[in-house]
Scaffold this active site. Sequence first.
Site, PDB file in Angstrom:
ATOM      1  N   SER A   1      84.014 114.765  99.155  1.00 13.85           N
ATOM      2  CA  SER A   1      83.053 115.203  98.425  1.00 13.85           C
ATOM      3  C   SER A   1      83.581 116.352  97.335  1.00 13.85           C
ATOM      4  O   SER A   1      83.146 116.600  96.201  1.00 13.85           O
ATOM      5  CB  SER A   1      81.826 115.978  98.889  1.00 13.85           C
ATOM      6  OG  SER A   1      81.126 115.044  99.481  1.00 13.85           O
TER       7      SER A   1
ATOM      8  N   ASP B   1      67.506 118.628  84.717  1.00 12.12           N
ATOM      9  CA  ASP B   1      66.204 118.503  85.134  1.00 12.12           C
ATOM     10  C   ASP B   1      66.079 119.861  85.760  1.00 12.12           C
ATOM     11  O   ASP B   1      67.140 120.651  86.054  1.00 12.12           O
ATOM     12  CB  ASP B   1      65.925 117.176  86.205  1.00 12.12           C
ATOM     13  CG  ASP B   1      66.931 117.228  87.250  1.00 12.12           C
ATOM     14  OD1 ASP B   1      67.912 117.876  87.241  1.00 12.12           O
ATOM     15  OD2 ASP B   1      66.747 116.640  88.320  1.00 12.12           O
TER      16      ASP B   1
ATOM     17  N   THR C   1      67.596 124.489  95.297  1.00 10.65           N
ATOM     18  CA  THR C   1      68.696 124.220  96.408  1.00 10.65           C
ATOM     19  C   THR C   1      68.050 125.397  97.761  1.00 10.65           C
ATOM     20  O   THR C   1      68.885 125.608  98.295  1.00 10.65           O
ATOM     21  CB  THR C   1      69.750 125.240  95.859  1.00 10.65           C
ATOM     22  OG1 THR C   1      69.596 126.715  95.615  1.00 10.65           O
ATOM     23  CG2 THR C   1      70.702 124.677  94.817  1.00 10.65           C
TER      24      THR C   1
ATOM     25  N   ASN D   1      85.696 134.378  86.002  1.00  9.41           N
ATOM     26  CA  ASN D   1      84.600 135.463  85.675  1.00  9.41           C
ATOM     27  C   ASN D   1      85.158 136.753  86.478  1.00  9.41           C
ATOM     28  O   ASN D   1      84.447 137.749  86.589  1.00  9.41           O
ATOM     29  CB  ASN D   1      83.457 135.115  85.630  1.00  9.41           C
ATOM     30  CG  ASN D   1      83.179 134.648  87.203  1.00  9.41           C
ATOM     31  OD1 ASN D   1      83.903 134.478  87.945  1.00  9.41           O
ATOM     32  ND2 ASN D   1      81.742 134.209  87.294  1.00  9.41           N
TER      33      ASN D   1
ATOM     34  N   HIS E   1      75.165 121.263  98.863  1.00  8.89           N
ATOM     35  CA  HIS E   1      76.292 120.431  98.550  1.00  8.89           C
ATOM     36  C   HIS E   1      76.672 120.329  96.852  1.00  8.89           C
ATOM     37  O   HIS E   1      77.693 120.598  96.598  1.00  8.89           O
ATOM     38  CB  HIS E   1      75.765 119.060  98.922  1.00  8.89           C
ATOM     39  CG  HIS E   1      76.789 117.954  99.072  1.00  8.89           C
ATOM     40  ND1 HIS E   1      77.256 117.341  97.748  1.00  8.89           N
ATOM     41  CD2 HIS E   1      77.851 117.521  99.734  1.00  8.89           C
ATOM     42  CE1 HIS E   1      78.199 116.429  98.092  1.00  8.89           C
ATOM     43  NE2 HIS E   1      78.634 116.788  99.341  1.00  8.89           N
TER      44      HIS E   1
ATOM     45  N   ASP F   1      73.893 115.443  91.809  1.00  4.01           N
ATOM     46  CA  ASP F   1      74.200 115.833  93.293  1.00  4.01           C
ATOM     47  C   ASP F   1      72.801 116.580  93.669  1.00  4.01           C
ATOM     48  O   ASP F   1      71.683 116.156  93.167  1.00  4.01           O
ATOM     49  CB  ASP F   1      75.456 116.856  93.482  1.00  4.01           C
ATOM     50  CG  ASP F   1      75.888 116.632  94.743  1.00  4.01           C
ATOM     51  OD1 ASP F   1      75.495 117.146  95.717  1.00  4.01           O
ATOM     52  OD2 ASP F   1      77.175 116.213  94.812  1.00  4.01           O
TER      53      ASP F   1
ATOM     54  N   ALA G   1      81.474 104.220  95.458  1.00  6.30           N
ATOM     55  CA  ALA G   1      82.999 104.285  95.429  1.00  6.30           C
ATOM     56  C   ALA G   1      83.717 102.770  95.374  1.00  6.30           C
ATOM     57  O   ALA G   1      84.917 102.622  94.674  1.00  6.30           O
ATOM     58  CB  ALA G   1      83.588 104.794  96.853  1.00  6.30           C
TER      59      ALA G   1
ATOM     60  N   ASP H   1      91.752 104.787  94.154  1.00  6.84           N
ATOM     61  CA  ASP H   1      92.241 104.768  92.981  1.00  6.84           C
ATOM     62  C   ASP H   1      93.385 105.908  93.087  1.00  6.84           C
ATOM     63  O   ASP H   1      94.710 105.982  92.748  1.00  6.84           O
ATOM     64  CB  ASP H   1      91.497 104.894  91.760  1.00  6.84           C
ATOM     65  CG  ASP H   1      90.665 103.909  91.386  1.00  6.84           C
ATOM     66  OD1 ASP H   1      91.216 102.935  91.223  1.00  6.84           O
ATOM     67  OD2 ASP H   1      89.371 104.028  91.637  1.00  6.84           O
TER      68      ASP H   1
END
Length: 524
Positions: free
Chosen positions: A319, A152, A156, A177, A164, A132, A263, A291
């Site tokens: 998403s 990698d 952001t 947490n 996203h 993403d 998709a 599906d």
Amino acid sequence: MRRVGVIAVVFAALVVAPPAGAGKLQVGRSTPGVVELMSLRAHAYALIQLPRGRRVPGATLVSRRLGVWRLPAAHAERIALGLHPLAVEADRAVKPQRAAAEPFAGFEWWRAAVGADRVVPPGPGKRVTVIDSGLDVGHPEFAGRPNTTLLDAQSTIGAEDEAHGTAVSSVAAAPENGIGLVGIYPQAVLAEWDTGPMYVSDVIQGIEHALDAGQSVINMSFGFDGYDRLLADELDVAFGSGSLVVAAAGNDYREGNARHSPAALPHVLTVAATDQQNHSSDFSNRSLAIDLAAPGENIPVAVPTWVSPSGYATADGTSFSAPLVAGAAAWVWTRRPELDVTQLFDLMRWSATDIGTPGFDEDSGWGLLNVPAALSRDAPAVDPGEPNDDVYEVVDGKLFRNAASPLTSPGHGSATLSARLDVTEDPEDVYRVWVPARNRVAIRVTVSGDADVELWNATTPSVLITGAVRRKHLLDGSGYDGDHPENVAFRNRTRRGTYVYLDVYLPEQGASSSSYRATITTAR
């Protein structure tokens, strides 16, 4: 669990701008010609596929498994003419497609909807890989989160789309947490790939790194109109390597319901969205490729603090349905590690709770994600040899360095197998069959549903060819309607043994799914 503080935020589902004329999924494979090469001039970068082991001077390796290289499009035409590549295509840029969002706080209502409140998730187990826009590693949900690997560098900062990836990851695997929210599989082993500028090549590289790290559930909450052969091949490699790929169905039903990849591609678990009444969301794409469905409205998510000072928001979109299924699939796989990827694929959709129209439908597929049912339902049988949709997937050194074993081989002249077909996920099964010198092979296929059968010679490049070339390579065929058994045969009159290809497939006007049993015998 504390209530999540939320401000309004709009997220984007990631899409690739389609080339002119993109539409129906293409099939078959052909060597690129002058027209294809000239079309590259409209793009900044191109992808070139060569046989494994060959190099493209001045290019960047994208996929060593496929032999795909990236280079400036201005150089691609000249280089391609000299290298005789297997494929050349534009490296298309990904652009955001706006997805809906709700400007109000909400609890994680989805937990009860999918039954996650009735079962306890396991500790670390099967990996969830999120491909993403990057993870905010400084967010309270992810700073110091155990079992989190960055494949990698993560970034952001920039456009709102950069939030996203953090949002998607939080739905799948935010830890328990005491802060904010909890993902569906809070202790999942989590791997992250930041697609950066989000070209198709970036996605393929992410899949490569995911496969290098080992078997996982790969979440892809993005899409594009039309078809991309190299991405389709890479996804087949992922599935054939034992990884489950989960993709968002898309959010543009009201804007034309375009057919999206990944998709709509075979062997991809495609997820639609539902609302708090367990109805299909009005934005969620509809198609035979769906599906199953999962909640996709008013979903609490984590976001970078530059998007929301609280670090949280609610959002709508497939998403966020997809990572619920991806996290749940990794949970189920951790509890049931004996499952083959084909079993897990079908288990996740066949254990879903039927909603809407009875049975399968294009809105929600087989139904709404049901975690307890997926944990307890009897496992489906293994679907052998997948992916095996065409010749190039079942021959060593083509798509796979080591393809699936042939059904029969020298010294082993008979075999029986059971398998299944699905109109979008697995419409065709191709197998190699050994025929000894001066022997006859006879194959009987008993069918539940409807399937046709063909037998092809050893030199056919594909079972999808037509016209005179088809007549040259086709040895036998049988195409009765319905459950009638299909029989094909071939006599090898030469002094040398040869492989032939058995092709079992769903006819165009037949059933949307089928199961079958093939029995192979050889004799003089």
